[in-house]
Motif scaffolding. Structure first.
Motif, PDB file in Angstrom:
ATOM      1  N   THR A 248      74.277  54.356  15.486  1.00 17.61           N
ATOM      2  CA  THR A 248      74.084  55.760  15.642  1.00 17.61           C
ATOM      3  C   THR A 248      74.796  56.484  16.722  1.00 17.61           C
TER       4      THR A 248
ATOM      5  N   ASP B  76      73.070  58.747   8.720  1.00 16.12           N
ATOM      6  CA  ASP B  76      72.336  57.896   9.600  1.00 16.12           C
ATOM      7  C   ASP B  76      71.218  57.255   8.937  1.00 16.12           C
ATOM      8  N   GLU B  77      71.234  56.224   8.122  1.00 16.61           N
ATOM      9  CA  GLU B  77      70.219  55.533   7.704  1.00 16.61           C
ATOM     10  C   GLU B  77      69.246  56.668   6.614  1.00 16.61           C
TER      11      GLU B  77
HETATM   12 MG    MG Z   1      70.241  53.897  14.710  1.00 21.98          MG
END
Ligand code: MG
Ligand code: ADP
Length: 310
Positions: free
Chosen positions: A103, A231-232
């Motif tokens: 991240t 991000d995910e």
């Molecule tokens: Mg992360």
């Protein structure tokens, strides 16, 4: 001396105790020693079908590049000297256990890490060969757009969520009629138009999670970004929405460079052209997705993709 409440703790029947009787000493089983050259067995829970073939080499254009990028939170070095390219025409997936800097690396690409007071960066990041530090930061974040793990639509209508980006980017306030076409286009690119076009005034927060995430992607796309950071994006979504978004990502990569952080190895294997495996801040291995999963160069990558840790 008695403690207040002592009575209630000790009154009544004793708590249940589960006893497991074993007739022999248990044998301790060694974790499997993995052959790094063997195919990644544990990733094959479900049938893995790559949904896309690579685009022709002429469609692949480098848009961003990091050079010896380091990020620190105070003394903690979260990203340790990472150099990698980000290309239009390819989906780049960053994989690795949590806390390994994925991240942080992703957020640094549009300088979101600057919003964290303790964060400090060394090394360089380029967008089309221009140092991102030389690009005005709101411009940079329009060109390099981020979609977060939890869908975060604004508390307004579907239309206004997407129009927001267009209104913000405009010099004079455009009329709603002038925004209709670009809003519909962005919703269409995000694979959401058919589900929402009958009522664009519908409150965004009443959409399903999967629809909200596609709305956030549409909101990003409306500003015509050149790089999309995810991000995910599917970790809060059901399998059907996940599949829709995966197909969308694969489709988008011909127009936008896509970087996705995912802890879902099957997902990375399905959609990524390039994969970077991060471990404790290091980019351990970077390469072609199929090769990294089926024939990793590094033992740590082999262990991770085989499910030994993570
Ligand atoms: Mg992360
Ligand atoms: N805002 C923050 N402040 C301080 N430390 C942070 C912050 N965000 C992340 N970290 C630390 O940086 C490291 C990498 O975190 P992160 O980039 O979130 O990893 P990942 O996305 O791979 O889970 C971890 O040690 C984490 O605790």
């Amino acid at each position: 001396m008695s403690v207040p409440g002592d009575q209630t703790i000790h009154s009544g029947p004793p708590p249940p105790v589960r006893r497991i009787v074993v007739s022999e000493e248990p044998t301790i089983v060694e974790p499997p020693r993995l052959d790094p050259t063997a195919p990644a067995a544990a990733v094959t829970g479900a049938p893995l079908t790559r949904r896309s073939d690579s685009l022709p080499a002429s469609a692949i254009v480098e848009r961003m590049r990091t050079e010896n990028l380091r990020l620190y939170y105070g003394d903690n070095e979260a990203v340790k000297g990472v150099s990698l390219p980000v290309c239009r025409g390819e989906v780049l997936a960053l994989i690795g256990p949590s806390g390994c800097g994925k991240t942080t690396l992703l957020r640094s690409l549009n300088r979101l890490t600057e919003l964290t007071a303790t964060a400090r960066r060394e090394g360089q990041i380029f967008l089309d060969n221009e140092d991102v530090d030389r690009i005005e930061v709101t411009q940079l974040r329009r060109r390099v757009s981020m979609v977060f793990q939890q869908p975060n639509p604004f508390p307004m209508s579907v239309f206004d969520n997407v129009a927001y980006a267009l209104r913000e980017g405009a010099n004079r306030k455009p009329r709603k009629s002038a925004l209709m076409e670009p809003v519909r286009q962005a919703l269409d690119r995000a694979g959401l138009l058919a589900e929402v076009e009958s009522n664009l005034d519908h409150p965004a927060l009443r959409l399903s999670g999967g629809q909200q995430q596609r709305l956030c992607i549409a909101r990003s796309l409306a500003a015509q970004p050149e790089v999309l950071l995810l991000d995910e994006p599917c970790s809060a979504l059901d399998p059907k929405s996940t599949e829709t978004i995966e197909q969308l990502i694969v489709k988008l990569r011909s127009e936008v460079a896509v970087v996705i952080v995912t802890h879902n190895l099957q997902q990375a294997r399905r959609i990524a052209d390039k994969v970077g495996f991060m471990y404790l801040g290091d980019l351990v291995e970077f390469g072609d997705g199929e090769q990294l999963f089926s024939n990793p160069r590094e033992a740590r990558t082999a262990d991770y993709v085989a499910g030994s840790f993570g």
